[in-house]
Design a protein around this motif. Structure first.
Motif, mmCIF file in Angstrom:
data_model
loop_
_atom_site.group_PDB
_atom_site.id
_atom_site.type_symbol
_atom_site.label_atom_id
_atom_site.label_comp_id
_atom_site.label_asym_id
_atom_site.label_seq_id
_atom_site.Cartn_x
_atom_site.Cartn_y
_atom_site.Cartn_z
ATOM 1 N N HIS A 188 61.299 -36.857 -17.511
ATOM 2 C CA HIS A 188 62.207 -35.745 -17.227
ATOM 3 C C HIS A 188 61.504 -34.718 -16.342
ATOM 4 O O HIS A 188 60.285 -34.545 -16.419
ATOM 5 N N THR A 245 66.173 -32.706 -16.391
ATOM 6 C CA THR A 245 66.893 -33.761 -15.684
ATOM 7 C C THR A 245 66.078 -35.045 -15.743
ATOM 8 O O THR A 245 64.890 -35.053 -15.393
ATOM 9 N N GLU A 246 66.695 -36.121 -16.190
ATOM 10 C CA GLU A 246 65.974 -37.394 -16.266
ATOM 11 C C GLU A 246 65.835 -38.008 -14.882
ATOM 12 O O GLU A 246 66.796 -38.069 -14.107
ATOM 13 N N THR A 248 65.574 -40.644 -11.918
ATOM 14 C CA THR A 248 66.276 -41.897 -11.620
ATOM 15 C C THR A 248 65.445 -42.821 -10.741
ATOM 16 O O THR A 248 65.877 -43.917 -10.392
ATOM 17 N N LEU A 266 61.868 -45.590 -16.212
ATOM 18 C CA LEU A 266 63.324 -45.759 -16.120
ATOM 19 C C LEU A 266 63.901 -46.498 -17.324
ATOM 20 O O LEU A 266 64.913 -47.191 -17.226
#
Length: 423
Positions: A188, A245-246, A248, A266
């Motif tokens: 994150h 926010t994770e 990507t 991921l």
């Protein structure tokens, strides 16, 4: 010859590469007969001069000991005996092939088993002790050349397992093993310090292994790496609900560095030995051109200590690649930085600026002093012998043990002489 990072130039050209424990014993016995000094050398990943000597260096990279599993009465594998110079990458691959695992790994799988254990190296996780906490026995060549086996329940074990190379040359290590498991790793970004500090204990407990990366500047942390065991971890803490926010795409912990060298992210499940370390064994670990320092404090002081370091972030950040914050469970080795207390490990990966680092470390140590910091033995610190005695309550007991097993100081060097002195 230099260490891995190039910040330590070893003080001798007499470097031996024995292939068997018997050859190690013969080298040690010959040095003892000549009245010399001798030290073991593992993967050369120590940033301090703990492994330096003007005498003989015994490099363990060529020491051949095939891994051997030991089983209980029911036929279940309970331990593995490995060569001291084996890397955790090698041991991990062997165990994984046999459906087994170690409880944890450090950030780098490139490091040697004995070197990591002898310096108190660790991974992360509120339930996970240092790498030394998995040791069941050590095979040690004493100054006379005789080999002794020190086992978990022996009186000298707690003084020997994190032994700083002061009690002899470790040739083999027996490690406790467990069934194989899988890990899912994810990252994150953008977690605010307000949210992080308000939920610190929950964040550290939210996975099997959790790391928070920071520069101690700005309103946000840099990254949070979470490694979750698929078989035992409970409900996941939703960092997105805390404003993070994770990622990507895969990320390297150092800004601007390609992520090709990091272990799988991921949320892609993978074997423990390919996820618990941060970096893949086939790549150069971390950044390369760096110096490292680390201090462990009691876990209950984590928020206060981080807040204090953020207050001097303007002094730290210009010299820093990145800092990593991790949890380590208490263990019983006298000189383990997490001895007898659950700990927060505060790790600094510095730019290769040795003079400037030696200027800022006293400020960091002073800032952390109210929280009883313990420096990592294999990394750069400036704490005085008196400060080390306050930090490590069994240091005098350890010094007495060293004198008993090595009365002539065959394994002594300048680093140990300073550490074990009362000056």
């Amino acid at each position: 010859m230099k260490n891995w990072a190039g910040n330590v130039v070893y003080s001798t050209d007499d470097v031996r590469h024995p292939a068997t424990p018997a050859e190690v014993a013969a080298i040690v016995a010959a040095v003892d007969a000549a009245g010399g000094r001798i030290k073991a050398l593992g993967s050369r990943h120590s940033f301090s001069t703990i492994a330096d000597t003007a005498g003989t260096l015994v490099a363990l990279d060529a020491l051949v000991i095939e891994p051997t599993l030991q089983h209980d009465a029911d036929g279940t594998a309970v331990s593995v005996r490995v060569g001291a110079g084996s890397t955790y990458a090698q041991v991990g691959a062997y165990l994984s092939e046999h459906g087994l695992a170690l409880p944890n790994l450090a950030s780098l799988p490139h490091i040697s088993v004995a070197g990591a254990i002898q310096t108190g190296t660790h991974g992360s996780g509120v339930r996970n002790g240092s790498l030394a906490s998995s040791v069941l026995a050590l095979e040690i060549v004493r100054a006379s050349g005789q080999v002794e086996i020190v086992r978990e329940h022996d009186p000298d074990f707690a003084a020997s397992v994190v032994g700083l190379g002061a009690v002899g040359i470790v040739t083999a290590v027996t490690l406790r093993v467990q069934p194989h498991f899988q890990i899912s790793q994810f990252v994150h970004q953008g977690l605010s310090w307000t949210a992080a500090l308000a939920n610190w204990a929950a964040i550290m407990s939210s996975g099997y292994s959790v790391s928070v990366f920071t520069t101690f500047q700005g309103e946000n942390t840099h990254q949070v790496w979470s490694k979750r065991r698929l078989d035992v971890d409970g409900p996941e803490l939703d960092l997105a609900a805390l404003g993070a926010t994770e990622a990507t795409v895969a990320l390297h912990p150092l800004p601007g560095v390609d992520a090709g060298s990091v272990t799988g992210q991921l949320r892609e499940p993978g074997p423990w030995n390919e996820r618990l370390a941060h970096f893949r064994s086939e790549f150069q670990p971390s950044h390369g051109e760096e110096i490292q320092s680390e201090y462990l404090i009691p876990a209950e002081h984590a928020v206060a200590a981080i807040t204090a370091l953020r207050a001097i972030g303007d002094r730290i950040a210009p010299l820093l690649h990145i800092s990593e914050l991790r949890s380590v469970a208490a263990d019983t080795a006298w000189l383990s930085p997490s001895y007898a207390r659950d700990s927060l490990a505060i790790h600094f990966t510095w730019k290769p600026l040795p003079a400037e680092i030696l200027t800022v470390l006293p400020l960091i140590e002073h800032t952390l002093e109210p929280f009883a910091p313990r420096p990592h033995w294999g990394k750069v610190a400036t704490m005085s012998p008196a400060g080390l005695r306050r930090a490590y309550p069994r240091l005098d007991d350890f010094a007495a043990h060293v004198h008993r097993v090595d009365p002539d100081g065959r394994f002594e060097n300048a680093y140990l002489k300073r550490v074990l002195s009362h000056d």
